[in-house]
Each structure stands twice: as C-alpha cells, then as structure tokens.
Design an enzyme around this catalytic site. Structure first.
Site, PDB file in Angstrom:
ATOM      1  N   THR A   1      -3.830  -8.935  -8.054  1.00  0.00           N
ATOM      2  CA  THR A   1      -2.975  -8.377  -9.110  1.00  0.00           C
ATOM      3  C   THR A   1      -3.366  -8.903 -10.482  1.00  0.00           C
ATOM      4  OG1 THR A   1      -1.313 -10.104  -8.700  1.00  0.00           O
ATOM      5  CG2 THR A   1      -0.985  -7.972  -7.617  1.00  0.00           C
TER       6      THR A   1
ATOM      7  N   LYS B   1      -7.017 -17.834 -10.845  1.00  0.00           N
ATOM      8  CA  LYS B   1      -6.461 -17.482  -9.543  1.00  0.00           C
ATOM      9  C   LYS B   1      -6.581 -18.679  -8.619  1.00  0.00           C
ATOM     10  CE  LYS B   1      -9.207 -14.023  -9.435  1.00  0.00           C
ATOM     11  NZ  LYS B   1      -8.932 -12.696  -8.905  1.00  0.00           N
ATOM     12  N   ARG B   2      -5.941 -18.585  -7.474  1.00  0.00           N
ATOM     13  CA  ARG B   2      -6.015 -19.656  -6.487  1.00  0.00           C
ATOM     14  C   ARG B   2      -7.475 -20.000  -6.192  1.00  0.00           C
ATOM     15  NH1 ARG B   2      -5.905 -18.957  -0.775  1.00  0.00           N
ATOM     16  NH2 ARG B   2      -5.545 -16.732  -1.155  1.00  0.00           N
TER      17      ARG B   2
ATOM     18  N   LYS C   1      -3.213  -7.221 -14.424  1.00  0.00           N
ATOM     19  CA  LYS C   1      -2.644  -7.853 -15.624  1.00  0.00           C
ATOM     20  C   LYS C   1      -3.670  -7.885 -16.752  1.00  0.00           C
ATOM     21  CE  LYS C   1      -0.013 -10.568 -12.368  1.00  0.00           C
ATOM     22  NZ  LYS C   1      -0.074 -11.755 -11.514  1.00  0.00           N
TER      23      LYS C   1
ATOM     24  N   HIS D   1      -1.130  -8.883   4.089  1.00  0.00           N
ATOM     25  CA  HIS D   1      -1.786  -9.348   2.868  1.00  0.00           C
ATOM     26  C   HIS D   1      -3.121 -10.021   3.116  1.00  0.00           C
ATOM     27  CE1 HIS D   1       1.216  -8.640  -0.328  1.00  0.00           C
ATOM     28  NE2 HIS D   1       2.117  -8.822   0.627  1.00  0.00           N
TER      29      HIS D   1
ATOM     30  N   LYS E   1     -13.010 -16.347  -3.206  1.00  0.00           N
ATOM     31  CA  LYS E   1     -12.772 -15.847  -4.562  1.00  0.00           C
ATOM     32  C   LYS E   1     -13.952 -16.167  -5.488  1.00  0.00           C
ATOM     33  CE  LYS E   1      -7.745 -16.024  -4.072  1.00  0.00           C
ATOM     34  NZ  LYS E   1      -7.367 -14.614  -4.275  1.00  0.00           N
TER      35      LYS E   1
END
Length: 804
Positions: free
Chosen positions: A653, A545-546, A657, A357, A551
């Site tokens: 992911t 998100k985290r 969604k 991952h 990110k």
C-alpha cells in the site's frame, strides 16, 4: 457532523476543560495538555452522533460487518478527526488567540502502538472508509499496552526499546467495564450424552481471563456516522485468583495473574520460543472470543434469534490471526445457543469471510497440536470435528488419494493449519491484488481453489486519500482543488479529471513548486528534529517499509554502493544529486534484516566521509518509522521504491500512498505494482527485473546460479566488496551466494541499475517528469480504500449505506 458553533464557543469550552482536567489557566498549559484538551473536546463533540449511529443501526436492524484484525495501525488521530469534523481552521484560529500553534500540538500525540506494518495500516484505512461511506462496520482488536518496539539506531545497529505509547493515556478511548466478558483457557473438555441422544460438551477446570472493551470512535468524513473500533484489554479475575489462593498455591496464583495480563501487554510477542508462541495463540483466541461474545450478546438483544445471525452479521478476518473465529462461533452457537452442528456450520460459513495476505506458503500460520489442545481444549474438539468432516468429503471425492487430503487438511503433521481452517470455514476468500489472487489460485491455495472456485475473488487494496493526501499534503490538495474542484474528495475516481493538466505548463510549474515545498519541509524537519542535513534539490528516492529480504532493501543499498564506487573512481561523473532514504523496522529475531540496516548505515558513513561522493550522494536511515513519519515522507518523494521479488509481495500500500503524492514508481511487476503499471503505463512508471512467472519457473525447475552471476559480472563482484570488508556482513553474503540468492537480488541487479539510470534520464526532463507525476496522481483514485471497501460491501458483506 456536529461542530462547534463559533470560535467563541470553542474557546469557552477550552478554558473550562483546562480548569477541569488540569486545574490550570490557559497560559499555564503545556503543549501536551493542549493536545489532551482538544482530543477530549472532539470526543465530547461526537458522542451524541456516536450514540445516535448505534441507535439507528439497532432500530433499523441493518446488516453490520465486524472487521477482526490482530492490529490496527491508526496513526495520530487529532488531525484526522479535526478534518473529519471540518473543524481544523476554527481550532487553529482559536489556538492562535491563546498563543498556541496547532502545528506544534500535533506532534504531542503519540502514534498508538496498535499495529506495525501494512496489515494494520490497511485495517485502519478500511475502517476509515467504512465510516466515510456510511457503512455499518466496526473494528475489533487488542488494546496493546506496548507496541512492537521503539526502534533506535546506535552505532548503525537496530536496538529495540519498549514502545510505552500509553504512558500518558489515550484520550480517544472510552472504557466499557459493564460490557466485559470472560474468556476461557486450559482445563479439560469432553463430550457426554445429553437429552435425545445428543452430545453435550463439558469444559471444566479452566482459567478465565476478563476481557474489558475500550471503544474508540471512528468518524466518517464530514457526515454524521461514527462507527466503533473495539479494543480488548486482558485482566485477571478475582475468582480465579481466590480459587488458587484458597488452596494456598501463591505461586500458581501469581503465575495466572501475570499470564492473564501478558495477553494484552505486547504487540507480537517473540515467537521464537515456546512461551512466546503460546502467548501469541492466547492473544489470537482472546480477542476473537471476546469480540464474538460481545457481538452475540448485542445481536440477541437487538436482533433476536441466533438462527438468523448470518442474515444480519458479517465477520471478516484480516489474515489468519483471527481464524479461530470459526470454531469459536461454532462453540457459541452449539454450546450456548443449543443449535445443531449442521445449523451452526451453515451460519458460520455464511457469516465469515477471509482475506489472505501472503503468497509464501511458509508464512501461513501453523500451531502445534499439543500446545493448541492444552490451551484451547474445547476449541480443539471443534477443529478436530471440522477437519474430520472435511477430510471425509475429500476422501469421498478422491478415494485412496492421501496426498489430496494432506494438501487441504486442517490437522496434519501434528499441526493446526490456520489457512486451511480459514478457507474451509469461510464463504469468501480474497487476495489483495490481481496478481496475488491469481497466484493463490494456481499455487498457494490451489487445492482449495479446485474445490471451491466460487469462493475465490480479488479485492485490490486501497489507502484512504483523506489521510495520505488531504491531511498529509495540504499544498497538493489545494492545487488539485484549484484545478478540478472538490468533488474528488468524496469521489476519488474523479481525480482522473486532472490528467489533461499534465500537458499544461502552468499547472506543471505549480506542481513542481508544491513538490519542492514538500521536500523543503522534510529537509527542515530532519535538520531540526534529527540533526540530519539533506539537499532539498536532489532526487528524493525513498524506500520505507518493513525490513525483509524479499522486499530487497539489500538490492537498493548495493546499487547505492555501486554508484559510490563509480563516483570515487570518476569524481567528474555527471549525475543528478541523489538522496536515498530508508525506513522500517526489522523483527527483533530476524538477523538478516537487522544486518541489512547495519549495511545501509555503513554505506551511509562511507559516503559521508568521502567528499568525492558526498557532494552527489546521501544515504539516510530514519529510525522508528511510523505513520506520522510516513506522512512527511510520502509527499516529499520523487521516486517510490517498490522493488520486492516478483510474486512475493501480496499487494503493498506504500506504492499507493506515493502515487497519490505524485511520486514515480520504480518497481518490479509484483503485487499492486502491476495494476499501477496498468493505470499509468510504461511512460509514467519504471519497471525492471524478473516477472512473477520467471521467478516461479526458477523455483520449480532450477537453473539459477548466483555464483555464475558473481563470477561473470564485475559490477556485481564490486558491489559485494562492501560485505567482504566487514565480517559482520558475512550472513548476507552467504544468503546471496552460498544459499543461491533466494530473492534474486543479483539476478535483478543489472536491470535495477539500468532502471535507476532511466529514472535519472527522465528526471532531467522536468516537463516530462511532472507530466508523469500528474498522470500518477490522476490515476491514484482507483487505489482509494473507498473503492476497495465498496467492493467488499457489494460482493462479500452485502452491506448498504445507512444515513445517520
């Protein structure tokens, strides 16, 4: 799936449960008690099919898979299980007769603190799909007493509080004390001669921790399959306590008791300290050993000889956290079942498969050899032998080339390399998006790919459309069913039939109404529950998100500040009102991520306090983002922010969604964004920024200077002024300039601003926007976890569906 025969039966059972569980009449019940009653009723309802499922698996001796993951981010289960039982409407109607609103009952269920981010949510989607596809598959993890943390934002800063999600119990679980096993830690292990010239391991003076399983039913969607998620709780053993007390060492006895209980107390203990790292390693071995012992015991009872274990059992490790499954299975097969090393190794590698991952080499798990050896002496002996035999093979193939050995060694530089162990001990290694899998082969795991090319494959992630569309967005679900029927619910790839309706004006109008309704629902929720007011007629631009520098929430908020500066300099500027919504937790020890949260909240306050900007812009950081909040955010989103540095995100992911709910992807060519773009094209997504190969070229060859961009671009300099005005943001400024902007925030800034302008241009064309929204929904079926799991079942696990 068994159901209640009538509303009358439901109401009679409900009244009895109220009396038995709480000694109350229905009128006296609180909403929390109503939730607990319904959950207990559902568990009772499916128990017979739960038992029947296991009986059929055992009787037919079917091949089964056990999915090991350090976390399962389940989300609330009441609505999901009502949906899977096809009992939501009956339950809703019966509760109305009692004077209760089911929508007011759902929030009484706490989100289980069994996971944190995408890794755990993927695992939850996957066990959902296994049951929906009637595949014999189960989950294995830890029953954490406390989740990661309960995030609060105080004065703009993240504050971590305990996530005591179990304070009122967990009605979905069943304790199985009779299936408890013991897990060994510490002591001394050595080999001594045995019969016939063999070597036998002696492991002595160890401490044991009792592992007690708690089973949670995993319901298939309106079928009769009920699989199991087994969660392990750590308890001290009386024997160990009395052993310490016998010698009068009360301090040591209490220390043992506390250490044993700590194992299942916290999700992700602080690994910045030695004790935290040691506890994390104990957790990883604890649930792997407990799970494997339980599986072997069950296998021998119903299947027979351990020599055929790999014929009937598949073991999947979700990232490296469960990689100790490899030496632990070897231990069980050799020490307890008497198999030779060669037979044990064949069975182990044939049984185990590994999903990677992370692309980041520095994120691959490593453990200190002294700590590992002290804590797991028998396991270390096995890992040491695996490493010796493996390096012997490498040296035979590449004589005299020590660099080749160093690249693939399991034990090197006084560390145990868990990814190396996972690759060497598995028959399959997969990435979770096409780009990710290619980068693993050409970069992160290149030496292993050269050696085992046949083991590497791709399985692009997916999400369960049952939770993220059907359950979360009933308005859109109804519209889709009215338009193309219901076949897509069982076969999500049939959503493609929706695509032509993007050219139908009446359909686009209804889709716009659904989106507006979902935005109003979110706005009402935020106003009522969080005292936040947002404009439901603005563009909802959402990044949830985290919190992590790669990110690039930082890129997002710098653009917002850029817009803010434009508006105060030109208040008459014509822009569509925008609401930027952020959510996500920063690891407690991750300073830059926590400061980014402060920056977001600082910009939010600047905008709120300036009427020139507040009319057009709104920034919201939603504290304590979790699955339940996500189920409100995804349906309301217009824009899906997927802006990680290209080549850094394995898959993602959240992007899927959002896609199921008709949002338009604004993203880099990273992770599964690449495949989303392949599905919908440039016309229906907005792509910007460096590509993965360009990022890798900068890393390998240099040539990038963030100071050059800062000195030559006035917009960049102006965007960074927000950091200069407050010394607390000095660490972020240092990362961008003095440390040369590792994640290319400044390099992609201009491209990102242009992409945001393109979003606005498209949004002004309502017909075009909802045509794009339709295309995204139609192609989202490819990203269902049903497709992902079917690929795992066909290509890695070799599983067949079993009718119950």
């Amino acid at each position: 799936m068994r159901t209640w025969k009538s509303k009358k039966e439901f109401k009679e059972l409900f009244v009895k449960k109220a009396e038995v569980l709480f000694e109350k009449s229905v009128k006296e019940l609180s909403h929390k008690e109503v939730y607990q009653i319904i959950a207990t009723m559902i568990k009772d309802l499916v128990t017979d099919e739960w038992i029947q499922t296991e009986k059929i698996y055992n009787h037919k001796r079917v091949r089964q898979v056990y999915y090991f993951s350090i976390e399962f981010l389940l989300g609330r289960l009441l609505n999901t299980n009502l949906l899977n039982c096809d009992m939501e409407n009956l339950c809703r109607s019966a509760l109305q007769d009692f004077g209760f609103d089911l929508e007011e009952i759902f929030p009484e269920e706490p989100d289980p603190g069994l996971g944190n981010g995408g890794l755990g949510r993927l695992a939850a989607c996957y066990i959902d799909s296994m049951a929906a596809l009637q595949l014999p598959g189960h989950g294995c993890s830890i029953r954490y007493q406390y989740g990661l943390f309960d995030q609060r934002i105080i004065d703009g800063q993240q504050v971590e509080l305990p996530d005591a999600w179990l304070r009122n119990g967990f009605p979905w679980e069943t304790k199985k004390s009779d299936k408890a096993v013991d897990v060994r830690f510490g002591g001394h292990a050595y080999m001594r001669p045995g019969k016939g010239g063999t070597l036998v391991c002696v492991h002595e003076h160890y401490n044991t921790v009792r592992a007690v399983p708690y089973d949670v039913p995993v319901l298939g969607y309106q079928n009769h399959t009920v699989n199991t998620l087994r969660l392990w709780k750590a308890e001290y053993t009386r024997e160990n306590m009395y052993g310490q007390l016998r010698y009068g060492d009360y301090r040591k006895a209490l220390q043992y008791k506390d250490q044993a209980q700590q194992i299942s107390r916290f999700l992700y203990p602080n690994d910045s300290t030695y004790e935290g790292r040691k506890l994390r390693l104990m957790q990883e071995y604890f649930f792997v050993s407990a799970g494997l012992q339980s599986i072997m015991r069950h296998y021998k009872k119903h299947y027979g000889s351990p020599k055929l274990f790999d014929r009937y059992i598949a073991l999947h490790i979700n990232d490296t956290h469960p990689a100790l499954i490899i030496p632990e299975l070897m231990r069980i097969l050799m020490d307890e079942e008497g198999l030779s090393w060669e037979d044990a190794w064949r069975i182990t590698t044939n049984s185990v498969a590994y999903t990677n991952h992370t692309i980041l080499p520095e994120a691959l798990e490593r453990w200190s050899i002294p700590m590992f050896q002290e804590l797991l002496p028998r396991i270390f002996l096995i890992v040491d032998e695996i490493n010796r035999r493996w390096l012997e093979a490498v040296q035979q193939r590449f004589p005299g080339q020590e660099d080749k050995a160093r690249e693939v060694a399991i034990l090197w530089n006084n560390q145990v390399h868990m990814a190396s162990l996972a690759v060497v001990g598995s028959h399959s290694i997969n990435g979770v998006a096409k780009l990710h899998s290619e980068i693993l082969k050409i970069n992160t795991l290149k030496p292993f790919y050269t050696w085992f090319p046949e083991r590497f494959n791709n399985k692009t992630n997916g999400v369960t459309h049952r939770r993220w569309l059907i359950e979360s967005n009933p308005q859109l679900t109804e519209l889709i069913c009215d338009t193309i029927g219901k076949d897509w619910i069982h076969a999500p790839e049939k959503l493609l039939a929706l695509e032509p309706f993007g050219n139908d004006a009446a359909f686009r109008e209804r889709l716009a109404e659904v989106k507006q309704k979902r935005k109003e629902i979110l706005a009402e929720y935020l106003h009522k529950e969080r005292n936040i007011t947002i404009n439901p007629h603005s563009i909802f631009d959402i990044q949830i998100k985290r919190m992590h520098m790669y990110k690039r929430q930082l890129l997002n908020i710098l653009h917002v500040y850029h817009l803010y500066r434009q508006l105060i300099e030109n208040p008459g500027m014509d822009i569509v009102p925008r609401t930027f919504i952020f959510g996500g937790k920063a690891a407690a020890s991750y300073g830059e991520a926590k400061i980014t949260i402060q920056l977001i909240n600082t910009v939010a306050r600047l905008i709120d306090q300036d009427y020139r900007a507040a009319r057009k812009l709104k920034v919201v950081f939603l504290e304590n983002y979790n699955v339940s909040l996500g189920q409100k955010l995804f349906p309301a989103a217009d824009v899906s922010e997927q802006i990680s540095t290209a080549s850094k995100e394995a898959s993602g992911t959240g992007n899927m969604k959002f896609m199921f709910n008709g949002a338009i992807t604004l993203g880099t060519m990273d992770g599964a964004n690449v495949e989303i773009h392949q599905e919908v094209g440039d016309e229906h997504s907005v792509i910007f920024g460096l590509r993965a190969d360009e990022v890798q070229q900068y890393y390998q060859q240099g040539g990038y200077s963030s100071w050059d961009i800062y000195n030559s671009d006035a917009d960049v300099r102006r965007a960074l002024e927000v950091m200069e005005e407050n010394p607390m943001f000095g660490q972020l400024r240092e990362a961008l300039l003095d440390r040369n902007d590792e994640f290319f925030v400044l390099k992609d800034f201009k491209s990102y601003c242009a992409a945001q302008q393109e979003i606005e241009r498209r949004y002004r064309d309502a017909d075009g926007w909802f045509r794009s929204s339709t295309v995204n929904i139609a192609h989202a079926g490819h990203f269902s976890s049903d497709r992902s799991i079917q690929e795992y079942a066909d290509d890695i696990w070799y599983l067949s569906p079993v009718k119950i």
